[in-house]
Motif scaffolding. Structure first.
Motif, PDB file in Angstrom:
ATOM      1  N   PHE A 153      31.285  39.504  34.728  1.00 18.70           N
ATOM      2  CA  PHE A 153      32.350  38.600  35.129  1.00 18.70           C
ATOM      3  C   PHE A 153      32.088  37.315  34.570  1.00 18.70           C
ATOM      4  O   PHE A 153      33.085  36.490  34.266  1.00 18.70           O
ATOM      5  CB  PHE A 153      32.289  38.293  36.600  1.00 18.70           C
ATOM      6  CG  PHE A 153      33.435  37.648  37.198  1.00 18.70           C
ATOM      7  CD1 PHE A 153      34.641  37.572  36.735  1.00 18.70           C
ATOM      8  CD2 PHE A 153      33.006  36.532  38.210  1.00 18.70           C
ATOM      9  CE1 PHE A 153      35.823  36.791  37.379  1.00 18.70           C
ATOM     10  CE2 PHE A 153      34.124  35.784  38.929  1.00 18.70           C
ATOM     11  CZ  PHE A 153      35.263  35.903  38.226  1.00 18.70           C
ATOM     12  N   GLN A 243      36.800  45.786  38.147  1.00 17.80           N
ATOM     13  CA  GLN A 243      36.354  44.436  37.584  1.00 17.80           C
ATOM     14  C   GLN A 243      37.378  43.958  36.584  1.00 17.80           C
ATOM     15  O   GLN A 243      37.318  42.762  36.422  1.00 17.80           O
ATOM     16  CB  GLN A 243      35.178  44.818  36.971  1.00 17.80           C
ATOM     17  CG  GLN A 243      34.003  44.931  37.908  1.00 17.80           C
ATOM     18  CD  GLN A 243      32.643  45.686  37.221  1.00 17.80           C
ATOM     19  OE1 GLN A 243      32.723  46.246  36.237  1.00 17.80           O
ATOM     20  NE2 GLN A 243      31.468  45.464  37.903  1.00 17.80           N
ATOM     21  N   ARG A 246      40.078  42.071  38.595  1.00 18.41           N
ATOM     22  CA  ARG A 246      39.526  41.115  39.330  1.00 18.41           C
ATOM     23  C   ARG A 246      39.479  39.838  38.201  1.00 18.41           C
ATOM     24  O   ARG A 246      39.742  38.671  38.480  1.00 18.41           O
ATOM     25  CB  ARG A 246      38.171  41.439  39.669  1.00 18.41           C
ATOM     26  CG  ARG A 246      37.532  40.060  40.404  1.00 18.41           C
ATOM     27  CD  ARG A 246      36.102  40.288  40.660  1.00 18.41           C
ATOM     28  NE  ARG A 246      35.298  40.547  39.642  1.00 18.41           N
ATOM     29  CZ  ARG A 246      33.785  40.793  39.463  1.00 18.41           C
ATOM     30  NH1 ARG A 246      33.349  40.946  40.688  1.00 18.41           N
ATOM     31  NH2 ARG A 246      33.358  40.967  38.330  1.00 18.41           N
ATOM     32  N   ASN A 247      38.847  40.250  37.154  1.00 19.12           N
ATOM     33  CA  ASN A 247      38.518  39.154  36.162  1.00 19.12           C
ATOM     34  C   ASN A 247      39.788  38.702  35.464  1.00 19.12           C
ATOM     35  O   ASN A 247      39.960  37.466  35.333  1.00 19.12           O
ATOM     36  CB  ASN A 247      37.874  39.863  34.824  1.00 19.12           C
ATOM     37  CG  ASN A 247      36.292  40.231  35.327  1.00 19.12           C
ATOM     38  OD1 ASN A 247      35.765  39.793  36.269  1.00 19.12           O
ATOM     39  ND2 ASN A 247      35.586  40.777  34.338  1.00 19.12           N
ATOM     40  N   THR A 249      42.595  38.602  37.110  1.00 18.04           N
ATOM     41  CA  THR A 249      43.503  37.672  38.246  1.00 18.04           C
ATOM     42  C   THR A 249      42.561  36.504  38.263  1.00 18.04           C
ATOM     43  O   THR A 249      43.314  35.447  38.183  1.00 18.04           O
ATOM     44  CB  THR A 249      43.332  38.453  39.330  1.00 18.04           C
ATOM     45  OG1 THR A 249      43.840  39.755  39.132  1.00 18.04           O
ATOM     46  CG2 THR A 249      44.068  37.648  40.620  1.00 18.04           C
ATOM     47  N   VAL A 250      41.656  36.383  38.524  1.00 18.76           N
ATOM     48  CA  VAL A 250      40.690  35.124  38.858  1.00 18.76           C
ATOM     49  C   VAL A 250      40.638  34.204  37.535  1.00 18.76           C
ATOM     50  O   VAL A 250      40.919  33.060  37.671  1.00 18.76           O
ATOM     51  CB  VAL A 250      39.263  35.431  39.269  1.00 18.76           C
ATOM     52  CG1 VAL A 250      38.496  34.136  39.711  1.00 18.76           C
ATOM     53  CG2 VAL A 250      39.213  36.349  40.772  1.00 18.76           C
TER      54      VAL A 250
END
Length: 277
Positions: A153, A243, A246-247, A249-250
Motif C-alpha cells: 500500500f 489490494q 483499495r489502493n 480508491t484510497v
C-alpha cells in the motif's frame, strides 16, 4: 569486510546552488565514512550559479567525482540509470541535491549492506526551506516482513535515504519510468524478486520541505501515474485484486482532495512511514 561504495546524486536546473553545495558537502566531505566515488549526473543545462557551485564542488572534492552531463533534461529515471552504469562499485548510495546527510549516515548504513542486505533506507527529519526549522520526523518500518507487507500500500523507503546493491537493482530491470513513482516501482520489484531489505529507524537524512511539496502530489497527472503504478503492481502479482481496488480508491481520492487535506492524509495515511509532526 569493508567494501567501497559510490554516491549517486542527480542535479538539474531546478535545484538551488546553495542547497546543492550543502547536499554535496554533507554527503561527501562531512561524512565519517566517505564514498570512494561520487557519480554526479547533471540532467541537462543549468544556470550560471548552479554551474559554478557544481564546478566548485567537483574541483574541491577529495573524493573522485564523475561529472556526467546530459545534453538535455531527460528526467530522473534516465539520469539515475546512466549514473548507475557509471558506478565503479556494487554498493551505491542515493542522495538528492537539496537534502542533507547527517555525518554518521554511511558509517551506520553501508555496513548493513556489507552484512547482507540488498536495500536499506533510514528515517528522515523534515525541515523548512526558509528557516531550517524541523517540522516532522519520518520513522520507517524496520522489519523485513513488515516492510514487505506495508509495501503493498505504501512506498516503505524514502528514496533519498537508500543504499542498495547495483547488481540487485539491475537484476529486476533497474529504474523504469513511472511518473514520480519510479522509486516505489523499483523497490516493489526488488521485494518481489527476493531482495533482502531493511530500514534504520534513526533519521540520518534531513529532507527539505519546500513550497508546493504537497500541491505536486495532487492533480490529474499524478492520478494517471498512480493508476499506472497500481496496474503495474497488480501486473506482477505484487498486490491482490482486493489490494488493487483499495489502493486505487484510497490513493486516487488522495490525489484530488484540497491541498491542506492532502498534507494531513500524506502524513497519516499515504506516506506509510509513521510520519510525526
Amino acid at each position: 569486510m569493508a567494501e567501497p561504495f559510490a554516491l549517486l546524486m542527480p542535479v538539474y536546473r531546478g535545484d538551488d546552488a546553495a542547497h546543492f553545495t550543502k547536499a554535496f558537502t554533507s554527503s561527501v566531505t562531512q561524512q565519517t565514512r566517505r564514498p570512494e566515488q561520487v557519480v554526479l549526473v547533471q540532467d541537462g543545462p543549468v544556470g550560471d550559479d548552479l554551474a559554478a557551485a557544481i564546478d566548485a564542488a567537483v574541483t574541491a572534492s577529495e573524493v573522485r567525482v564523475v561529472h556526467h552531463v546530459l545534453p538535455e533534461n531527460v528526467g530522473l529515471t534516465r539520469a539515475l540509470t546512466e549514473g548507475l552504469a557509471l558506478s565503479d562499485h556494487d554498493i551505491v548510495a542515493r542522495m538528492d541535491a537539496d537534502d542533507i546527510s547527517l555525518p554518521e549516515r554511511f558509517a551506520k548504513q553501508v555496513p548493513l549492506v556489507e552484512g547482507g542486505l540488498d536495500l536499506v533506507g533510514t528515517g528522515m527529519l523534515e525541515f523548512l526551506d526558509d528557516d531550517g526549522s524541523i517540522v516532522g520526523k519520518r520513522v520507517p518500518r524496520t522489519d523485513a516482513a513488515d516492510i514487505a507487507s506495508y509495501a503493498r500500500f505504501h512506498d516503505p523507503f524514502s528514496h533519498p535515504t537508500v543504499v542498495y546493491r547495483r547488481t540487485v537493482v539491475d537484476r529486476v530491470g533497474g529504474y523504469q519510468a513511472m511518473g514520480l513513482m519510479e522509486d516505489y516501482w523499483l523497490f516493489a520489484r526488488m521485494i518481489a524478486g527476493g531482495a533482502s531489505v531493511g530500514n534504520l529507524a534513526e533519521p540520518l537524512v534531513m529532507y527539505r520541505v519546500g513550497a508546493g511539496a504537497y500541491a505536486r502530489r495532487g492533480g490529474r497527472a499524478q492520478w494517471r501515474s498512480e493508476l499506472a503504478l497500481q496496474r503495474a503492481l497488480r501486473g506482477i502479482r505484487f498486490t491482490t485484486r482486493g489490494q488493487y481496488v483499495r489502493n486505487v480508491t484510497v490513493r486516487g481520492v488522495y490525489r484530488f482532495v484540497p491541498e491542506p487535506v492532502r498534507k494531513v492524509a500524506y502524513r497519516r495515511l499515504i506516506a506509510g512511514d509513521r510520519a510525526k509532526a
